[in-house]
Scaffold this motif. Sequence first.
Motif, mmCIF file in Angstrom:
data_model
loop_
_atom_site.group_PDB
_atom_site.id
_atom_site.type_symbol
_atom_site.label_atom_id
_atom_site.label_comp_id
_atom_site.label_asym_id
_atom_site.label_seq_id
_atom_site.Cartn_x
_atom_site.Cartn_y
_atom_site.Cartn_z
ATOM 1 N N MET A 112 33.417 -11.760 -6.783
ATOM 2 C CA MET A 112 32.089 -11.270 -7.029
ATOM 3 C C MET A 112 31.568 -10.646 -5.818
ATOM 4 S SD MET A 112 28.815 -13.584 -8.134
ATOM 5 C CE MET A 112 29.963 -14.608 -9.439
ATOM 6 N N PHE A 113 31.075 -9.238 -6.144
ATOM 7 C CA PHE A 113 30.528 -8.424 -4.872
ATOM 8 C C PHE A 113 29.053 -8.610 -4.613
ATOM 9 C CE2 PHE A 113 34.236 -5.898 -6.528
ATOM 10 C CZ PHE A 113 34.992 -5.921 -5.132
ATOM 11 N N SER A 114 28.591 -8.876 -5.784
ATOM 12 C CA SER A 114 26.857 -8.883 -5.355
ATOM 13 C C SER A 114 26.375 -9.943 -6.477
ATOM 14 C CB SER A 114 26.453 -7.656 -5.433
ATOM 15 O OG SER A 114 25.023 -7.534 -5.427
ATOM 16 N N ILE A 115 25.309 -10.633 -5.961
ATOM 17 C CA ILE A 115 24.656 -11.600 -6.839
ATOM 18 C C ILE A 115 22.990 -11.448 -6.266
ATOM 19 C CG2 ILE A 115 25.107 -13.487 -5.515
ATOM 20 C CD1 ILE A 115 25.069 -14.954 -8.487
ATOM 21 N N LYS A 116 22.151 -11.223 -7.349
ATOM 22 C CA LYS A 116 20.616 -11.100 -7.028
ATOM 23 C C LYS A 116 19.863 -11.901 -7.776
ATOM 24 C CE LYS A 116 21.071 -8.238 -3.365
ATOM 25 N NZ LYS A 116 20.946 -6.773 -3.445
ATOM 26 N N TRP A 117 18.816 -12.637 -7.483
ATOM 27 C CA TRP A 117 17.782 -13.286 -8.230
ATOM 28 C C TRP A 117 16.792 -12.202 -8.902
ATOM 29 C CZ3 TRP A 117 17.990 -18.309 -9.663
ATOM 30 C CH2 TRP A 117 18.370 -19.107 -8.726
ATOM 31 N N SER A 118 16.490 -12.448 -10.145
ATOM 32 C CA SER A 118 15.367 -11.672 -10.645
ATOM 33 C C SER A 118 14.057 -11.817 -9.989
ATOM 34 C CB SER A 118 15.242 -11.768 -12.166
ATOM 35 O OG SER A 118 14.790 -13.143 -12.317
ATOM 36 N N LYS A 119 12.986 -11.204 -10.160
ATOM 37 C CA LYS A 119 11.737 -11.390 -9.389
ATOM 38 C C LYS A 119 11.025 -12.655 -9.714
ATOM 39 C CE LYS A 119 12.073 -7.374 -7.303
ATOM 40 N NZ LYS A 119 12.455 -7.045 -5.746
ATOM 41 N N ASN A 120 11.436 -13.061 -10.909
ATOM 42 C CA ASN A 120 10.506 -14.276 -11.443
ATOM 43 C C ASN A 120 11.501 -15.526 -11.253
ATOM 44 O OD1 ASN A 120 12.345 -14.056 -13.407
ATOM 45 N ND2 ASN A 120 10.844 -13.725 -15.181
ATOM 46 N N SER A 121 12.595 -15.215 -10.910
ATOM 47 C CA SER A 121 13.616 -16.345 -10.466
ATOM 48 C C SER A 121 14.140 -16.870 -11.784
ATOM 49 C CB SER A 121 13.330 -17.363 -9.664
ATOM 50 O OG SER A 121 12.812 -16.809 -8.259
ATOM 51 N N GLN A 122 14.033 -16.316 -13.064
ATOM 52 C CA GLN A 122 14.580 -16.771 -14.233
ATOM 53 C C GLN A 122 15.788 -16.486 -14.494
ATOM 54 O OE1 GLN A 122 11.880 -15.170 -17.573
ATOM 55 N NE2 GLN A 122 13.523 -16.231 -19.074
ATOM 56 N N TYR A 123 16.469 -15.393 -13.774
ATOM 57 C CA TYR A 123 17.629 -14.677 -14.033
ATOM 58 C C TYR A 123 18.447 -14.541 -12.714
ATOM 59 C CZ TYR A 123 15.948 -13.488 -18.619
ATOM 60 O OH TYR A 123 15.127 -13.476 -20.076
ATOM 61 N N LEU A 124 19.947 -14.667 -12.738
ATOM 62 C CA LEU A 124 20.662 -14.034 -11.635
ATOM 63 C C LEU A 124 21.509 -13.081 -12.385
ATOM 64 C CD1 LEU A 124 21.974 -17.410 -10.205
ATOM 65 C CD2 LEU A 124 20.802 -15.581 -8.912
ATOM 66 N N VAL A 125 21.700 -11.902 -11.425
ATOM 67 C CA VAL A 125 22.742 -11.036 -12.038
ATOM 68 C C VAL A 125 23.823 -10.854 -11.204
ATOM 69 C CG1 VAL A 125 21.463 -8.951 -11.258
ATOM 70 C CG2 VAL A 125 23.002 -8.464 -12.925
ATOM 71 N N SER A 126 25.107 -10.824 -11.446
ATOM 72 C CA SER A 126 26.305 -10.505 -10.720
ATOM 73 C C SER A 126 27.063 -9.465 -10.912
ATOM 74 C CB SER A 126 27.070 -11.678 -10.775
ATOM 75 O OG SER A 126 27.476 -12.097 -11.948
ATOM 76 N N ARG A 127 27.616 -8.790 -10.171
ATOM 77 C CA ARG A 127 28.900 -7.561 -10.138
ATOM 78 C C ARG A 127 30.242 -8.236 -9.723
ATOM 79 N NH1 ARG A 127 29.931 -3.822 -12.666
ATOM 80 N NH2 ARG A 127 29.877 -2.065 -10.913
ATOM 81 N N GLY A 128 31.030 -8.065 -10.607
ATOM 82 C CA GLY A 128 32.232 -8.664 -10.303
ATOM 83 C C GLY A 128 33.464 -7.348 -10.131
ATOM 84 N N SER A 129 34.634 -7.970 -9.476
ATOM 85 C CA SER A 129 35.734 -7.233 -9.508
ATOM 86 C C SER A 129 36.494 -6.755 -10.779
ATOM 87 C CB SER A 129 36.814 -7.652 -8.545
ATOM 88 O OG SER A 129 37.205 -9.003 -9.266
ATOM 89 N N ASP A 130 35.999 -7.185 -11.877
ATOM 90 C CA ASP A 130 36.458 -6.931 -13.220
ATOM 91 C C ASP A 130 35.350 -5.771 -14.113
ATOM 92 O OD1 ASP A 130 34.051 -8.140 -13.565
ATOM 93 O OD2 ASP A 130 35.069 -9.866 -14.899
ATOM 94 N N GLY A 131 34.510 -5.285 -13.063
ATOM 95 C CA GLY A 131 33.652 -4.150 -13.828
ATOM 96 C C GLY A 131 32.680 -4.739 -14.471
ATOM 97 N N GLN A 132 32.636 -6.107 -14.834
ATOM 98 C CA GLN A 132 31.513 -6.421 -15.665
ATOM 99 C C GLN A 132 30.034 -6.840 -14.834
ATOM 100 O OE1 GLN A 132 32.816 -9.966 -17.723
ATOM 101 N NE2 GLN A 132 33.625 -8.613 -19.547
ATOM 102 N N THR A 133 29.015 -6.837 -15.756
ATOM 103 C CA THR A 133 27.853 -7.310 -14.925
ATOM 104 C C THR A 133 27.283 -8.103 -15.654
ATOM 105 O OG1 THR A 133 27.369 -5.165 -13.920
ATOM 106 C CG2 THR A 133 25.321 -6.473 -14.319
ATOM 107 N N VAL A 134 27.017 -9.477 -15.134
ATOM 108 C CA VAL A 134 26.796 -10.671 -15.872
ATOM 109 C C VAL A 134 25.246 -11.317 -15.678
ATOM 110 C CG1 VAL A 134 27.475 -13.155 -16.344
ATOM 111 C CG2 VAL A 134 28.964 -11.177 -15.932
ATOM 112 N N VAL A 135 24.450 -11.068 -16.676
ATOM 113 C CA VAL A 135 23.033 -12.004 -16.327
ATOM 114 C C VAL A 135 23.160 -13.396 -16.675
ATOM 115 C CG1 VAL A 135 20.623 -11.706 -16.885
ATOM 116 C CG2 VAL A 135 21.921 -9.748 -16.819
#
Length: 194
Positions: free
Chosen positions: A1-24
């Motif tokens: 996983m290259f990056s993971i961040k919280w949404s502004k309201n902390s309801q979600y996390l979004v991640s970017r991985g080495s497989d090209g996928q972005t997951v919420v």
Amino acid sequence: MFSIKWSKNSQYLVSRGSDGQTVVWSATDGKIVKTITPHADAGSEVDWKDSDVFATCGGKDMAVVICSVSAGENPVKKFTEHTQEVNSVVWSPSGEFLASVSDDQTAKIWTLEEGLKHDLRGHTQEVLSAKWTSTGHNSKNPEIPLYLCTASVDGSVKIWDALAGQLVHTLAKYSTAVCSIAISPEVVALLYGI
């Protein structure tokens, strides 16, 4: 996983991985809310505009992609003006502007409405990271202009007036790459390092 961040309201996390996928991810139960593949290859960074819209940057596709949790699988916007790999994306504190930095030695400032607002040139090697000051319109320091700080392999940090798109100052101390920047919340100090 290259990056993971919280949404502004902390309801979600979004991640970017080495497989090209972005997951919420749902922060309440850890379940996947949405999986998208906005880039053909691994990406390096993701950042939230608010609690619905986020930006990602890819590797070899040289694109900045804007996605939405509430929208379908297709991107909201796609910016393709960089000519080499995009290393980082970061939204301004108000969410009005998006900055991207690239191996093409540029930083770019975007808006969702206009697309490319400023093409910032001045670094002589790849630009690795960017940070906004917590200043300007709709910030906790509205009386101070909004600045974007960029760090580069050329050993410098450049400070840009975000509204004018003009270079304000260059900090050049290192003979090696500057990889990160930290700006104090009161905007009285800027730290950078290799």
